[in-house]
Design an enzyme around this catalytic site. Structure first.
Site, mmCIF file in Angstrom:
data_model
loop_
_atom_site.group_PDB
_atom_site.id
_atom_site.type_symbol
_atom_site.label_atom_id
_atom_site.label_comp_id
_atom_site.label_asym_id
_atom_site.label_seq_id
_atom_site.Cartn_x
_atom_site.Cartn_y
_atom_site.Cartn_z
ATOM 1 N N GLU A 1 83.447 -36.898 16.269
ATOM 2 C CA GLU A 1 82.287 -37.781 16.349
ATOM 3 C C GLU A 1 82.680 -39.247 16.218
ATOM 4 O OE1 GLU A 1 82.539 -36.292 12.038
ATOM 5 O OE2 GLU A 1 82.941 -35.566 14.061
ATOM 6 N N ASP B 1 76.387 -31.729 20.639
ATOM 7 C CA ASP B 1 77.039 -32.301 21.825
ATOM 8 C C ASP B 1 76.113 -33.273 22.544
ATOM 9 O OD1 ASP B 1 79.277 -30.825 21.301
ATOM 10 O OD2 ASP B 1 78.937 -29.329 22.864
ATOM 11 N N ASN C 1 75.235 -30.480 13.442
ATOM 12 C CA ASN C 1 75.710 -29.192 13.952
ATOM 13 C C ASN C 1 75.184 -28.036 13.116
ATOM 14 O OD1 ASN C 1 77.185 -30.152 16.159
ATOM 15 N ND2 ASN C 1 79.023 -30.505 14.934
ATOM 16 N N ASP D 1 82.049 -44.152 13.569
ATOM 17 C CA ASP D 1 81.931 -42.724 13.243
ATOM 18 C C ASP D 1 80.462 -42.420 12.944
ATOM 19 O OD1 ASP D 1 83.560 -40.168 12.168
ATOM 20 O OD2 ASP D 1 81.893 -40.589 10.798
#
Length: 304
Positions: free
Chosen positions: A222, A196, A187, A179
């Protein structure tokens, strides 16, 4: 009568798909149709040659096996196969497609003997376009659109296949779930498009850091999962540590347009003798991942 024979021959020659009369020994006794060079090569040069004259031995043996199977069963057989011009001698310079082609064959035994041999008529229909479309649709169903890695659905299929191999042959395998730490801040700071791109870069980096037979999947958001065939838990730990260390050294400034470094946390599980469901391995790796996060992130924890 001759007029009727001429008409019949003209009709057979005009067949859109090529038809070959092949004897039990593999001789081309007759070739008909398939004159559209957009889809086929002319088969006229094959007349009276054998499969072994024009094809590699393994390919010719396969054709012979299918001919004899149809003759033994005395019924129509339908199957699919690939063939390229490079596998057939004598097609150099001949008009016709150069890429690998896929065909659907209809193989029907003939009741009459040809020169003392049993024979079949083999009609080959070019299905390359539909085969490629089917492969494309299959890829779309298996791949994550953003990262190009396998998706969660394919992950479960892979895990179940590995578990079956372990239960039958005791082939070990391990699972890593990793992760991206504090990914939400990426973000929030740079926007989702940059987020992205970061995920794509991480997927590419992880993919290049895995071995050829390992399989990388996007587990969700993620999170990524790597299935490692023929791998012990200890070996998986070493691999996960290498990934963790190398990702921590990456600078994503080129896509974030500002200095940006990241870390990952990872949880590991390995298949046990008492595992019966793929979900069990996922649960153990998930628990190890959350433990890694609870210990401060940027670390690897195993739950073997």
């Amino acid at each position: 009568m001759n007029d009727n024979n001429d008409l019949l021959l003209e009709i057979l020659t005009a067949l859109p798909d090529p038809a070959f009369v092949l004897t039990e020994s593999g001789r081309y006794a007759m070739t008909l149709g398939g004159t559209d060079t957009r889809y086929y090569h002319s088969g006229t040069q094959l007349l009276n040659l054998t499969l072994h004259d024009v094809m590699p031995a393994t390919k010719a043996d396969w054709f012979l096996k299918e001919i004899r199977r149809a003759l033994q069963d005395q019924r129509l057989h339908i199957l699919q196969y690939s063939l390229s011009d490079s596998e057939v001698k004598g097609l150099d310079g001949e008009p016709g497609p150069r890429e690998e082609l896929w065909f659907e064959a209809s193989i029907q035994p003939i009741s009459s003997l040809i020169d003392g041999e049993r024979a079949v008529i083999w009609v080959a229909r070019n299905i390359t376009e539909s085969h490629q479309l089917r492969l494309k649709l299959q890829q779309q169903a298996e791949l994550d659109e953003l990262t190009g890695t396998y998706n969660r659905r394919k992950l479960m299929e892979i895990l179940r296949g590995q578990l079956s191999g372990f239960q039958r042959y005791k082939h070990p395998f391990a699972l890593i779930i990793l992760d991206v730490d504090y990914f939400k801040t990426i973000n929030d700071r740079f926007g989702h498009l940059i987020g992205d791109e970061v995920l794509r870069r991480i997927a590419e980096h992880c993919g290049s850091g895995l071995r050829e037979h390992d399989m990388l999947c996007r587990y969700g958001g993620e999170e990524f999962a790597a299935v490692l065939p023929h791998t012990s838990g200890t070996e998986a730990m070493r691999l996960a540590e290498r990934l963790r260390d190398s990702i921590a050294k990456l600078d994503f400034a080129d896509c974030a347009r500002a200095p940006c470094t990241l870390s990952i946390s990872a949880g590991i599980s390995a298949c046990r003798d008492d595992d019966r469901e793929a979900e069990t391995l996922l649960q153990r790796a998930d628990e190890a991942l959350y433990q890694a996060k609870g210990l401060g992130r940027n670390r690897v924890v195993a739950n073997l």
